[in-house]
Design a protein around this motif. Sequence first.
Motif, PDB file in Angstrom:
ATOM      1  N   VAL A 147       0.854  -1.174   0.000  1.00 38.58           N
ATOM      2  CA  VAL A 147       0.000   0.000   0.000  1.00 38.58           C
ATOM      3  C   VAL A 147       0.896   1.232   0.000  1.00 38.58           C
ATOM      4  CG1 VAL A 147      -1.745   1.264   1.300  1.00 38.58           C
ATOM      5  CG2 VAL A 147      -1.820  -1.234   1.204  1.00 38.58           C
ATOM      6  N   SER A 148       0.550   2.192  -0.826  1.00 36.02           N
ATOM      7  CA  SER A 148       1.354   3.402  -0.935  1.00 36.02           C
ATOM      8  C   SER A 148       1.179   4.272   0.300  1.00 36.02           C
ATOM      9  CB  SER A 148       0.928   4.190  -2.177  1.00 36.02           C
ATOM     10  OG  SER A 148       1.657   5.390  -2.250  1.00 36.02           O
ATOM     11  N   ASP A 149       2.289   4.827   0.763  1.00 38.43           N
ATOM     12  CA  ASP A 149       2.241   5.764   1.875  1.00 38.43           C
ATOM     13  C   ASP A 149       1.996   7.186   1.374  1.00 38.43           C
ATOM     14  OD1 ASP A 149       2.699   3.780   3.743  1.00 38.43           O
ATOM     15  OD2 ASP A 149       4.864   4.049   3.691  1.00 38.43           O
ATOM     16  N   ARG A 150       2.026   7.332   0.048  1.00 38.37           N
ATOM     17  CA  ARG A 150       1.832   8.653  -0.552  1.00 38.37           C
ATOM     18  C   ARG A 150       0.450   8.741  -1.187  1.00 38.37           C
ATOM     19  NH1 ARG A 150       6.837   9.569  -4.400  1.00 38.37           N
ATOM     20  NH2 ARG A 150       6.204   7.563  -5.234  1.00 38.37           N
ATOM     21  N   SER A 151      -0.039   9.965  -1.323  1.00 40.79           N
ATOM     22  CA  SER A 151      -1.336  10.164  -1.965  1.00 40.79           C
ATOM     23  C   SER A 151      -1.185  10.009  -3.477  1.00 40.79           C
ATOM     24  CB  SER A 151      -1.873  11.560  -1.645  1.00 40.79           C
ATOM     25  OG  SER A 151      -1.119  12.546  -2.347  1.00 40.79           O
ATOM     26  N   ALA A 152      -2.302   9.793  -4.146  1.00 38.18           N
ATOM     27  CA  ALA A 152      -2.295   9.691  -5.601  1.00 38.18           C
ATOM     28  C   ALA A 152      -1.755  10.985  -6.219  1.00 38.18           C
ATOM     29  CB  ALA A 152      -3.702   9.390  -6.111  1.00 38.18           C
ATOM     30  N   ASP A 153      -2.056  12.123  -5.620  1.00 41.58           N
ATOM     31  CA  ASP A 153      -1.556  13.403  -6.137  1.00 41.58           C
ATOM     32  C   ASP A 153      -0.035  13.486  -6.056  1.00 41.58           C
ATOM     33  OD1 ASP A 153      -4.090  14.327  -6.793  1.00 41.58           O
ATOM     34  OD2 ASP A 153      -4.347  15.403  -4.897  1.00 41.58           O
ATOM     35  N   GLU A 154       0.522  13.005  -4.951  1.00 41.86           N
ATOM     36  CA  GLU A 154       1.985  13.019  -4.804  1.00 41.86           C
ATOM     37  C   GLU A 154       2.650  12.121  -5.847  1.00 41.86           C
ATOM     38  OE1 GLU A 154       2.948  13.651  -0.140  1.00 41.86           O
ATOM     39  OE2 GLU A 154       1.778  11.868  -0.632  1.00 41.86           O
ATOM     40  N   VAL A 155       2.097  10.945  -6.044  1.00 37.07           N
ATOM     41  CA  VAL A 155       2.668  10.025  -7.025  1.00 37.07           C
ATOM     42  C   VAL A 155       2.502  10.601  -8.426  1.00 37.07           C
ATOM     43  CG1 VAL A 155       2.594   7.686  -7.968  1.00 37.07           C
ATOM     44  CG2 VAL A 155       2.223   8.051  -5.514  1.00 37.07           C
ATOM     45  N   ASN A 156       1.349  11.205  -8.701  1.00 37.95           N
ATOM     46  CA  ASN A 156       1.109  11.818 -10.005  1.00 37.95           C
ATOM     47  C   ASN A 156       2.133  12.906 -10.297  1.00 37.95           C
ATOM     48  OD1 ASN A 156      -0.364  12.166 -12.449  1.00 37.95           O
ATOM     49  ND2 ASN A 156      -1.333  13.970 -11.547  1.00 37.95           N
ATOM     50  N   GLU A 157       2.461  13.687  -9.303  1.00 36.14           N
ATOM     51  CA  GLU A 157       3.464  14.742  -9.490  1.00 36.14           C
ATOM     52  C   GLU A 157       4.823  14.137  -9.829  1.00 36.14           C
ATOM     53  OE1 GLU A 157       5.195  18.090 -10.304  1.00 36.14           O
ATOM     54  OE2 GLU A 157       3.042  17.894  -9.958  1.00 36.14           O
ATOM     55  N   GLU A 158       5.163  13.018  -9.212  1.00 34.09           N
ATOM     56  CA  GLU A 158       6.424  12.354  -9.536  1.00 34.09           C
ATOM     57  C   GLU A 158       6.409  11.817 -10.970  1.00 34.09           C
ATOM     58  OE1 GLU A 158       9.483   8.943  -7.884  1.00 34.09           O
ATOM     59  OE2 GLU A 158       7.945   9.719  -6.534  1.00 34.09           O
ATOM     60  N   ILE A 159       5.251  11.297 -11.405  1.00 36.97           N
ATOM     61  CA  ILE A 159       5.123  10.830 -12.792  1.00 36.97           C
ATOM     62  C   ILE A 159       5.334  11.990 -13.755  1.00 36.97           C
ATOM     63  CG2 ILE A 159       3.474   9.945 -14.498  1.00 36.97           C
ATOM     64  CD1 ILE A 159       2.260   8.260 -12.179  1.00 36.97           C
ATOM     65  N   ARG A 160       4.715  13.115 -13.461  1.00 36.47           N
ATOM     66  CA  ARG A 160       4.868  14.298 -14.327  1.00 36.47           C
ATOM     67  C   ARG A 160       6.325  14.768 -14.370  1.00 36.47           C
ATOM     68  NH1 ARG A 160      -0.012  17.120 -15.512  1.00 36.47           N
ATOM     69  NH2 ARG A 160      -1.789  16.119 -14.535  1.00 36.47           N
ATOM     70  N   ALA A 161       6.993  14.746 -13.216  1.00 39.19           N
ATOM     71  CA  ALA A 161       8.395  15.154 -13.156  1.00 39.19           C
ATOM     72  C   ALA A 161       9.270  14.207 -13.969  1.00 39.19           C
ATOM     73  CB  ALA A 161       8.869  15.206 -11.706  1.00 39.19           C
ATOM     74  N   LEU A 162       8.970  12.916 -13.919  1.00 41.29           N
ATOM     75  CA  LEU A 162       9.718  11.936 -14.705  1.00 41.29           C
ATOM     76  C   LEU A 162       9.609  12.249 -16.188  1.00 41.29           C
ATOM     77  CD1 LEU A 162      11.267   9.229 -15.053  1.00 41.29           C
ATOM     78  CD2 LEU A 162       9.040   8.085 -14.960  1.00 41.29           C
ATOM     79  N   TRP A 163       8.400  12.534 -16.655  1.00 44.89           N
ATOM     80  CA  TRP A 163       8.209  12.870 -18.070  1.00 44.89           C
ATOM     81  C   TRP A 163       8.919  14.168 -18.444  1.00 44.89           C
ATOM     82  CZ3 TRP A 163       6.930   9.956 -21.945  1.00 44.89           C
ATOM     83  CH2 TRP A 163       6.195   8.796 -21.720  1.00 44.89           C
ATOM     84  N   ARG A 164       8.887  15.162 -17.538  1.00 43.79           N
ATOM     85  CA  ARG A 164       9.593  16.425 -17.828  1.00 43.79           C
ATOM     86  C   ARG A 164      11.089  16.190 -17.950  1.00 43.79           C
ATOM     87  NH1 ARG A 164       5.718  18.577 -14.171  1.00 43.79           N
ATOM     88  NH2 ARG A 164       7.180  18.356 -12.451  1.00 43.79           N
ATOM     89  N   ARG A 165      11.666  15.425 -17.003  1.00 43.10           N
ATOM     90  CA  ARG A 165      13.106  15.129 -17.057  1.00 43.10           C
ATOM     91  C   ARG A 165      13.472  14.350 -18.310  1.00 43.10           C
ATOM     92  NH1 ARG A 165      12.153  13.461 -11.794  1.00 43.10           N
ATOM     93  NH2 ARG A 165      12.401  11.285 -12.408  1.00 43.10           N
ATOM     94  N   ALA A 166      12.589  13.465 -18.729  1.00 45.95           N
ATOM     95  CA  ALA A 166      12.876  12.602 -19.881  1.00 45.95           C
ATOM     96  C   ALA A 166      12.680  13.333 -21.206  1.00 45.95           C
ATOM     97  CB  ALA A 166      11.980  11.367 -19.838  1.00 45.95           C
ATOM     98  N   GLY A 167      12.038  14.471 -21.184  1.00 50.16           N
ATOM     99  CA  GLY A 167      11.819  15.206 -22.426  1.00 50.16           C
ATOM    100  C   GLY A 167      10.832  14.525 -23.361  1.00 50.16           C
ATOM    101  N   GLY A 168       9.958  13.690 -22.816  1.00 49.94           N
ATOM    102  CA  GLY A 168       8.918  13.057 -23.620  1.00 49.94           C
ATOM    103  C   GLY A 168       9.258  11.679 -24.141  1.00 49.94           C
ATOM    104  N   THR A 169      10.496  11.232 -23.973  1.00 42.31           N
ATOM    105  CA  THR A 169      10.897   9.894 -24.402  1.00 42.31           C
ATOM    106  C   THR A 169      11.576   9.190 -23.239  1.00 42.31           C
ATOM    107  OG1 THR A 169      11.264  10.710 -26.651  1.00 42.31           O
ATOM    108  CG2 THR A 169      12.226   8.582 -26.096  1.00 42.31           C
ATOM    109  N   LEU A 170      10.994   8.069 -22.821  1.00 39.77           N
ATOM    110  CA  LEU A 170      11.525   7.348 -21.671  1.00 39.77           C
ATOM    111  C   LEU A 170      12.529   6.285 -22.099  1.00 39.77           C
ATOM    112  CD1 LEU A 170       8.221   6.732 -19.670  1.00 39.77           C
ATOM    113  CD2 LEU A 170       9.905   8.542 -19.331  1.00 39.77           C
TER     114      LEU A 170
END
Length: 61
Positions: free
Chosen positions: A12-35
Motif C-alpha cells: 500500500v502506498s504511503d503517498r497520496s495519488a496526487d503526490e505520485v502523479n506529481e512524480e510521474i509528471r516530473a519523470l516525463w519532464r526530465r525525460a523530455g517526452g521519451t523514456l
Amino acid sequence: MLHTMSTSVEPVSDRSADEVNEEIRALWRRAGGTLSVEEREEYQRLVMEWAAAAPQPANAA
C-alpha cells in the motif's frame, strides 16, 4: 484449463495519488517526452503505486 491466481500482496502506498502523479509528471519532464528502458520501468512502478493510492469510486446501486 487451469488458471492460477497471484497470491502476492501489493504494498500500500504511503503517498497520496496526487503526490505520485506529481512524480510521474516530473519523470516525463526530465525525460523530455521519451523514456529510456530504466525510466519506463520507473514509470510502470509509479503508475502501479498511483493506482493503489487513487480513491476507488463507490459502486452505484
